[in-house]
Design an enzyme around this catalytic site. Structure first.
Site, mmCIF file in Angstrom:
data_model
loop_
_atom_site.group_PDB
_atom_site.id
_atom_site.type_symbol
_atom_site.label_atom_id
_atom_site.label_comp_id
_atom_site.label_asym_id
_atom_site.label_seq_id
_atom_site.Cartn_x
_atom_site.Cartn_y
_atom_site.Cartn_z
ATOM 1 N N SER A 187 1.059 -0.687 0.058
ATOM 2 C CA SER A 187 0.314 0.129 0.047
ATOM 3 C C SER A 187 1.086 1.706 -0.149
ATOM 4 O O SER A 187 1.967 1.030 0.193
ATOM 5 C CB SER A 187 -0.865 -0.019 1.008
ATOM 6 O OG SER A 187 -1.510 1.076 1.510
ATOM 7 N N TYR A 207 -2.311 0.033 10.478
ATOM 8 C CA TYR A 207 -2.296 -0.589 8.865
ATOM 9 C C TYR A 207 -1.064 -0.490 7.763
ATOM 10 O O TYR A 207 -0.787 -1.015 7.172
ATOM 11 C CB TYR A 207 -3.606 -0.223 8.828
ATOM 12 C CG TYR A 207 -3.747 0.133 6.693
ATOM 13 C CD1 TYR A 207 -4.389 -2.253 6.018
ATOM 14 C CD2 TYR A 207 -3.378 0.744 5.442
ATOM 15 C CE1 TYR A 207 -4.152 -1.759 5.259
ATOM 16 C CE2 TYR A 207 -3.886 0.385 4.242
ATOM 17 C CZ TYR A 207 -3.626 -1.329 4.003
ATOM 18 O OH TYR A 207 -4.394 -0.932 2.946
#
Length: 233
Positions: free
Chosen positions: A123, A137
Protein backbone atom coordinates in the site's frame (compact mmCIF):
# COMPACT_ATOMS: atom_id res chain seq x y z
CA UNK A 1 -8.30 -8.72 -11.17
CA UNK A 2 -9.70 -12.21 -11.80
CA UNK A 3 -11.75 -10.87 -14.72
CA UNK A 4 -8.75 -9.05 -16.17
CA UNK A 5 -6.48 -12.09 -15.89
CA UNK A 6 -9.21 -14.24 -17.48
CA UNK A 7 -9.33 -11.79 -20.38
CA UNK A 8 -5.58 -12.35 -20.80
CA UNK A 9 -6.19 -16.08 -21.11
CA UNK A 10 -4.93 -17.25 -17.72
CA UNK A 11 -6.35 -20.25 -15.90
CA UNK A 12 -7.39 -19.14 -12.42
CA UNK A 13 -7.04 -20.56 -8.91
CA UNK A 14 -9.04 -18.28 -6.62
CA UNK A 15 -9.55 -18.51 -2.88
CA UNK A 16 -11.30 -16.43 -0.23
CA UNK A 17 -13.59 -16.85 2.77
CA UNK A 18 -16.89 -16.30 0.97
CA UNK A 19 -17.20 -19.31 -1.32
CA UNK A 20 -20.62 -18.26 -2.61
CA UNK A 21 -18.95 -15.26 -4.23
CA UNK A 22 -16.21 -17.45 -5.66
CA UNK A 23 -18.73 -19.88 -7.10
CA UNK A 24 -20.62 -17.04 -8.78
CA UNK A 25 -17.39 -15.50 -10.03
CA UNK A 26 -16.31 -18.82 -11.54
CA UNK A 27 -19.66 -19.26 -13.26
CA UNK A 28 -19.67 -15.72 -14.65
CA UNK A 29 -16.10 -15.90 -15.90
CA UNK A 30 -16.59 -19.26 -17.61
CA UNK A 31 -19.73 -17.97 -19.31
CA UNK A 32 -17.61 -15.33 -21.01
CA UNK A 33 -14.31 -17.22 -21.25
CA UNK A 34 -15.22 -20.91 -21.71
CA UNK A 35 -11.73 -21.89 -22.89
CA UNK A 36 -9.99 -21.21 -19.57
CA UNK A 37 -10.10 -23.23 -16.36
CA UNK A 38 -11.21 -21.77 -13.02
CA UNK A 39 -10.92 -23.58 -9.69
CA UNK A 40 -11.81 -22.14 -6.29
CA UNK A 41 -11.46 -23.07 -2.64
CA UNK A 42 -12.56 -21.49 0.59
CA UNK A 43 -9.71 -20.04 2.62
CA UNK A 44 -9.52 -17.94 5.75
CA UNK A 45 -5.93 -16.71 5.80
CA UNK A 46 -5.91 -16.62 9.60
CA UNK A 47 -5.83 -20.43 9.40
CA UNK A 48 -2.15 -20.65 8.54
CA UNK A 49 -2.06 -24.41 8.01
CA UNK A 50 -4.98 -24.14 5.59
CA UNK A 51 -2.97 -21.77 3.40
CA UNK A 52 -0.41 -24.49 2.70
CA UNK A 53 -3.14 -27.08 2.16
CA UNK A 54 -5.08 -24.92 -0.30
CA UNK A 55 -2.03 -23.79 -2.26
CA UNK A 56 -0.80 -27.38 -2.59
CA UNK A 57 -4.29 -28.48 -3.69
CA UNK A 58 -4.21 -25.91 -6.48
CA UNK A 59 -0.83 -27.28 -7.58
CA UNK A 60 -2.42 -30.72 -7.77
CA UNK A 61 -5.32 -29.27 -9.78
CA UNK A 62 -3.19 -27.54 -12.38
CA UNK A 63 0.13 -29.40 -12.20
CA UNK A 64 1.84 -26.19 -11.08
CA UNK A 65 1.25 -22.51 -10.35
CA UNK A 66 2.78 -19.71 -12.38
CA UNK A 67 1.87 -16.80 -10.12
CA UNK A 68 0.55 -16.15 -6.62
CA UNK A 69 -0.98 -12.78 -5.71
CA UNK A 70 -0.91 -12.16 -1.95
CA UNK A 71 -3.81 -9.76 -1.62
CA UNK A 72 -5.91 -10.67 1.45
CA UNK A 73 -6.06 -7.97 4.09
CA UNK A 74 -8.13 -5.74 6.34
CA UNK A 75 -8.09 -1.97 6.64
CA UNK A 76 -9.28 -1.56 10.18
CA UNK A 77 -6.97 -0.27 12.90
CA UNK A 78 -7.16 2.26 15.72
CA UNK A 79 -5.03 4.91 17.44
CA UNK A 80 -2.34 3.32 19.56
CA UNK A 81 -2.96 3.48 23.31
CA UNK A 82 -6.72 3.98 23.05
CA UNK A 83 -7.64 0.54 24.34
CA UNK A 84 -8.26 -1.09 20.96
CA UNK A 85 -5.35 -3.52 20.98
CA UNK A 86 -7.45 -6.45 19.78
CA UNK A 87 -8.39 -4.59 16.59
CA UNK A 88 -4.78 -3.60 15.93
CA UNK A 89 -3.57 -7.11 16.68
CA UNK A 90 -6.04 -8.61 14.21
CA UNK A 91 -4.98 -6.13 11.52
CA UNK A 92 -1.30 -6.89 12.08
CA UNK A 93 -1.86 -10.64 12.05
CA UNK A 94 -3.97 -10.71 8.89
CA UNK A 95 -1.94 -8.16 6.95
CA UNK A 96 1.51 -9.43 7.94
CA UNK A 97 1.55 -12.91 9.51
CA UNK A 98 -1.05 -14.26 7.10
CA UNK A 99 0.86 -12.70 4.21
CA UNK A 100 4.06 -14.29 5.51
CA UNK A 101 2.35 -17.70 5.51
CA UNK A 102 1.14 -17.14 1.94
CA UNK A 103 4.64 -16.16 0.84
CA UNK A 104 6.06 -19.25 2.55
CA UNK A 105 3.54 -21.51 0.82
CA UNK A 106 4.05 -19.85 -2.56
CA UNK A 107 7.84 -19.86 -2.40
CA UNK A 108 7.88 -23.50 -1.37
CA UNK A 109 6.02 -24.26 -4.60
CA UNK A 110 8.14 -21.94 -6.74
CA UNK A 111 11.42 -23.28 -5.39
CA UNK A 112 10.31 -26.81 -6.21
CA UNK A 113 9.24 -25.73 -9.72
CA UNK A 114 12.31 -23.51 -10.15
CA UNK A 115 9.93 -20.90 -11.58
CA UNK A 116 7.13 -18.58 -10.56
CA UNK A 117 6.03 -15.03 -9.86
CA UNK A 118 5.24 -13.90 -6.31
CA UNK A 119 3.17 -10.71 -6.13
CA UNK A 120 2.70 -8.96 -2.80
CA UNK A 121 0.08 -6.21 -2.57
CA UNK A 122 1.34 -3.59 -0.14
CA UNK A 123 0.00 0.00 0.00
CA UNK A 124 1.06 3.60 -0.40
CA UNK A 125 0.43 3.71 3.36
CA UNK A 126 3.68 1.76 3.71
CA UNK A 127 5.76 4.79 2.73
CA UNK A 128 5.73 6.43 6.17
CA UNK A 129 4.34 6.04 9.66
CA UNK A 130 0.80 7.42 9.60
CA UNK A 131 -1.58 8.64 12.31
CA UNK A 132 -5.03 7.69 13.60
CA UNK A 133 -6.65 4.60 12.04
CA UNK A 134 -3.74 4.18 9.62
CA UNK A 135 -0.93 3.48 12.10
CA UNK A 136 -1.07 -0.30 12.44
CA UNK A 137 -2.39 -0.75 8.91
CA UNK A 138 0.49 1.22 7.40
CA UNK A 139 3.05 -0.57 9.57
CA UNK A 140 1.73 -3.98 8.48
CA UNK A 141 1.89 -2.96 4.82
CA UNK A 142 5.45 -1.67 5.29
CA UNK A 143 6.28 -5.03 6.85
CA UNK A 144 5.12 -7.06 3.87
CA UNK A 145 6.91 -4.71 1.48
CA UNK A 146 10.18 -5.40 3.28
CA UNK A 147 9.32 -9.10 3.38
CA UNK A 148 8.90 -9.16 -0.39
CA UNK A 149 12.14 -7.25 -0.90
CA UNK A 150 13.98 -9.71 1.30
CA UNK A 151 12.64 -12.63 -0.73
CA UNK A 152 13.66 -10.81 -3.90
CA UNK A 153 17.16 -10.39 -2.48
CA UNK A 154 17.32 -14.14 -1.82
CA UNK A 155 16.39 -14.85 -5.41
CA UNK A 156 19.24 -12.61 -6.58
CA UNK A 157 21.73 -14.23 -4.21
CA UNK A 158 20.66 -17.73 -5.19
CA UNK A 159 20.30 -16.82 -8.88
CA UNK A 160 16.86 -18.43 -9.07
CA UNK A 161 14.44 -17.64 -11.95
CA UNK A 162 11.62 -16.53 -9.64
CA UNK A 163 10.19 -13.02 -9.96
CA UNK A 164 9.05 -11.09 -6.88
CA UNK A 165 6.92 -7.96 -7.33
CA UNK A 166 5.72 -5.50 -4.70
CA UNK A 167 2.70 -3.41 -5.68
CA UNK A 168 1.95 -0.18 -3.82
CA UNK A 169 -1.63 0.84 -4.66
CA UNK A 170 -2.99 4.25 -3.81
CA UNK A 171 -6.55 4.68 -2.59
CA UNK A 172 -9.05 2.47 -4.39
CA UNK A 173 -12.74 2.73 -3.47
CA UNK A 174 -13.77 -0.84 -2.56
CA UNK A 175 -15.83 -2.55 0.15
CA UNK A 176 -12.95 -2.12 2.58
CA UNK A 177 -13.43 1.66 2.60
CA UNK A 178 -16.83 2.23 0.96
CA UNK A 179 -18.14 4.18 3.97
CA UNK A 180 -15.06 6.36 4.38
CA UNK A 181 -14.86 10.01 3.40
CA UNK A 182 -13.42 10.80 -0.06
CA UNK A 183 -9.72 9.93 -0.08
CA UNK A 184 -6.84 11.75 -1.83
CA UNK A 185 -6.45 10.72 -5.48
CA UNK A 186 -8.81 7.76 -5.03
CA UNK A 187 -9.87 5.77 -8.09
CA UNK A 188 -12.62 3.29 -8.92
CA UNK A 189 -12.16 -0.48 -8.50
CA UNK A 190 -12.08 -0.80 -12.30
CA UNK A 191 -9.31 1.74 -12.79
CA UNK A 192 -7.37 0.51 -9.78
CA UNK A 193 -7.56 -3.14 -10.83
CA UNK A 194 -6.43 -2.36 -14.36
CA UNK A 195 -3.44 -0.45 -13.01
CA UNK A 196 -2.51 -3.29 -10.65
CA UNK A 197 -2.79 -5.97 -13.33
CA UNK A 198 -0.71 -3.91 -15.76
CA UNK A 199 1.99 -3.53 -13.10
CA UNK A 200 1.92 -7.26 -12.32
CA UNK A 201 2.13 -8.17 -15.99
CA UNK A 202 5.16 -5.92 -16.40
CA UNK A 203 7.07 -8.07 -13.90
CA UNK A 204 8.46 -4.96 -12.23
CA UNK A 205 10.23 -5.40 -8.90
CA UNK A 206 7.99 -2.70 -7.48
CA UNK A 207 5.31 -0.39 -8.79
CA UNK A 208 3.22 2.51 -7.52
CA UNK A 209 -0.32 2.34 -8.91
CA UNK A 210 -1.94 4.13 -10.55
CA UNK A 211 1.39 5.45 -11.75
CA UNK A 212 0.13 9.03 -11.71
CA UNK A 213 0.17 10.58 -9.21
CA UNK A 214 1.61 7.88 -6.93
CA UNK A 215 4.95 7.35 -8.69
CA UNK A 216 5.62 10.98 -7.77
CA UNK A 217 3.76 11.23 -4.45
CA UNK A 218 5.07 7.90 -3.13
CA UNK A 219 8.81 8.62 -3.20
CA UNK A 220 8.12 12.18 -2.01
CA UNK A 221 6.26 10.85 1.05
CA UNK A 222 9.49 9.28 2.27
CA UNK A 223 11.17 12.67 2.62
CA UNK A 224 8.44 15.25 3.18
CA UNK A 225 7.93 16.61 6.70
CA UNK A 226 5.58 14.40 8.70
CA UNK A 227 3.04 17.23 9.08
CA UNK A 228 2.60 17.28 5.31
CA UNK A 229 2.49 13.49 4.94
CA UNK A 230 -0.34 13.20 7.47
CA UNK A 231 -2.55 15.34 5.22
CA UNK A 232 -2.44 12.61 2.55
CA UNK A 233 -3.60 9.93 4.97
Amino acid sequence: MAWLFANLGYNLAICARRTSRLEQLKSDILDKYPDIRVEYRGLDVTDYNAIFTVFDAFVADFGGIDRVVVNAGVGESRRIGKGRFNINKRTAEINFISALAQCEAAMKIFRKQNSGHLVVISSMSAMRGLPKHMTTYGASKAGIAHLAEGIRADMLLENLPITVSTIFPGYIRTEINENAKPLPFEVSPDKGSKAIVAAIESGAAQAYVPSLPWSIVGPAMKYLPLKIVTKVS
